[in-house]
Design a protein around this motif. Sequence first.
Motif, PDB file in Angstrom:
ATOM      1  N   UNK A  73       0.747  -1.038  -0.047  1.00 56.04           N
ATOM      2  CA  UNK A  73       0.067   0.515   0.162  1.00 56.04           C
ATOM      3  C   UNK A  73       1.053   1.041   0.179  1.00 56.04           C
ATOM      4  N   UNK A  74       2.170   1.537   0.902  1.00 54.13           N
ATOM      5  CA  UNK A  74       2.755   2.564   1.304  1.00 54.13           C
ATOM      6  C   UNK A  74       3.117   2.510  -0.393  1.00 54.13           C
ATOM      7  N   UNK A  75       4.073   2.002  -0.460  1.00 53.73           N
ATOM      8  CA  UNK A  75       4.629   1.668  -2.162  1.00 53.73           C
ATOM      9  C   UNK A  75       3.572   2.095  -3.110  1.00 53.73           C
ATOM     10  N   UNK A  76       2.620   2.101  -3.402  1.00 54.15           N
ATOM     11  CA  UNK A  76       1.736   2.317  -4.298  1.00 54.15           C
ATOM     12  C   UNK A  76       1.649   4.053  -3.792  1.00 54.15           C
ATOM     13  N   UNK A  77       1.424   4.446  -2.471  1.00 55.30           N
ATOM     14  CA  UNK A  77       0.492   6.083  -2.194  1.00 55.30           C
ATOM     15  C   UNK A  77       1.543   6.994  -2.295  1.00 55.30           C
ATOM     16  N   UNK A  78       2.578   6.447  -1.332  1.00 56.22           N
ATOM     17  CA  UNK A  78       3.927   7.516  -1.276  1.00 56.22           C
ATOM     18  C   UNK A  78       4.049   8.054  -1.907  1.00 56.22           C
ATOM     19  N   UNK A  79       4.587   7.727  -3.301  1.00 57.41           N
ATOM     20  CA  UNK A  79       5.034   8.544  -4.648  1.00 57.41           C
ATOM     21  C   UNK A  79       3.978   9.680  -5.102  1.00 57.41           C
ATOM     22  N   UNK A  80       2.930   9.452  -5.187  1.00 62.54           N
ATOM     23  CA  UNK A  80       1.894  10.780  -5.443  1.00 62.54           C
ATOM     24  C   UNK A  80       2.281  11.990  -4.487  1.00 62.54           C
ATOM     25  N   UNK A  96      11.002  12.647   5.256  1.00 62.86           N
ATOM     26  CA  UNK A  96      11.296  12.247   7.181  1.00 62.86           C
ATOM     27  C   UNK A  96       9.989  11.764   6.663  1.00 62.86           C
ATOM     28  N   UNK A  97       8.661  11.888   6.650  1.00 61.79           N
ATOM     29  CA  UNK A  97       7.327  10.949   6.946  1.00 61.79           C
ATOM     30  C   UNK A  97       7.442  10.082   5.949  1.00 61.79           C
ATOM     31  N   UNK A  98       8.190  10.065   4.781  1.00 59.14           N
ATOM     32  CA  UNK A  98       7.996   8.583   4.273  1.00 59.14           C
ATOM     33  C   UNK A  98       8.284   7.592   4.734  1.00 59.14           C
ATOM     34  N   UNK A  99       7.364   6.444   5.328  1.00 56.85           N
ATOM     35  CA  UNK A  99       7.201   5.041   5.551  1.00 56.85           C
ATOM     36  C   UNK A  99       8.101   3.251   4.923  1.00 56.85           C
ATOM     37  N   UNK A 100       7.570   4.182   3.316  1.00 55.19           N
ATOM     38  CA  UNK A 100       7.807   2.658   2.789  1.00 55.19           C
ATOM     39  C   UNK A 100       9.472   2.020   3.532  1.00 55.19           C
ATOM     40  N   UNK A 101      11.044   3.060   3.171  1.00 54.57           N
ATOM     41  CA  UNK A 101      11.839   2.981   3.736  1.00 54.57           C
ATOM     42  C   UNK A 101      12.287   2.070   4.976  1.00 54.57           C
ATOM     43  N   UNK A 119       1.878  -3.929  -5.555  1.00 54.21           N
ATOM     44  CA  UNK A 119       1.030  -2.926  -5.000  1.00 54.21           C
ATOM     45  C   UNK A 119      -0.092  -2.596  -4.762  1.00 54.21           C
ATOM     46  N   UNK A 120      -0.910  -1.856  -4.551  1.00 53.57           N
ATOM     47  CA  UNK A 120      -1.876  -2.193  -4.761  1.00 53.57           C
ATOM     48  C   UNK A 120      -2.009  -0.615  -5.215  1.00 53.57           C
ATOM     49  N   UNK A 210      -7.212   1.312   1.739  1.00 56.95           N
ATOM     50  CA  UNK A 210      -6.362   0.083   2.876  1.00 56.95           C
ATOM     51  C   UNK A 210      -7.122  -1.284   3.069  1.00 56.95           C
ATOM     52  N   UNK A 211      -8.434  -0.820   3.668  1.00 56.51           N
ATOM     53  CA  UNK A 211      -9.294  -1.659   3.865  1.00 56.51           C
ATOM     54  C   UNK A 211      -9.271  -2.626   3.013  1.00 56.51           C
ATOM     55  N   UNK A 212      -9.447  -2.205   2.002  1.00 56.22           N
ATOM     56  CA  UNK A 212     -10.024  -2.805   0.164  1.00 56.22           C
ATOM     57  C   UNK A 212      -8.816  -3.773   0.085  1.00 56.22           C
ATOM     58  N   UNK A 213      -7.491  -3.475   0.339  1.00 55.03           N
ATOM     59  CA  UNK A 213      -6.155  -3.813   0.087  1.00 55.03           C
ATOM     60  C   UNK A 213      -6.230  -4.916   1.311  1.00 55.03           C
TER      61      UNK A 213
END
Length: 217
Positions: A73-80, A96-101, A119-120, A210-213
Amino acid sequence: MHPSLTTANTQGTLAKTGPSGSFAEDLMILQRLRTETRPHHDRLDNHPLMVQLMSPAVSRPLYESILKKFLGFYQSVEPHLAAFDHWPSLDINLKEKLKTPSLLRDLSSLNVMAKDIPSSPAPDWIHDEASAMGNFYVMEGSTLGGQIITRHVASRLHLSPDNGLAFFSSYGDAVGVRWKETRDALVRFAEQSHAEDVMIESAKKTFEALATWLDKN
């Protein structure tokens, strides 16, 4: 309510008012986000995977599967989110806020291969700065509930922020300070843009996506 992904408390110390704002106006966007997304929040909190995560019987395979779902989910959303450049004007360092790492680091610590994790679907509801802010509310709100998850998983699976719990522990002892930064940014953006409805709709869609994913095998 189960203490899972988002336990965003907007009732604490509020953001400073801007030159044209008032205390009541500042409070309104935070109250609306909290109140109007509540059914979507509750659906996610009560998702079977999140309930199992907080069970005394939580297992390492289950925990690893949940990390993989969040990474997808995060690796799909965060680039946007990174596609928009308004963050510095809100005193937000988005990198500093990105959670993928953190998710990748956790999976590596647990010896789980992350290369082929799917990815979602692309977040088509994030289409402008206001919708990015609604998503940001959900993603950052998750750091509060993450502290509860961290304590539970640490006690059951003997993990730590340096060994498999970086994502859920996020900012650690600084989570309250970081959440205040997010509240301040939400208030300031709402005051400047008058796009509260778009922010709230995006937050709802983030919870739903996220719930659907998590439903997918």
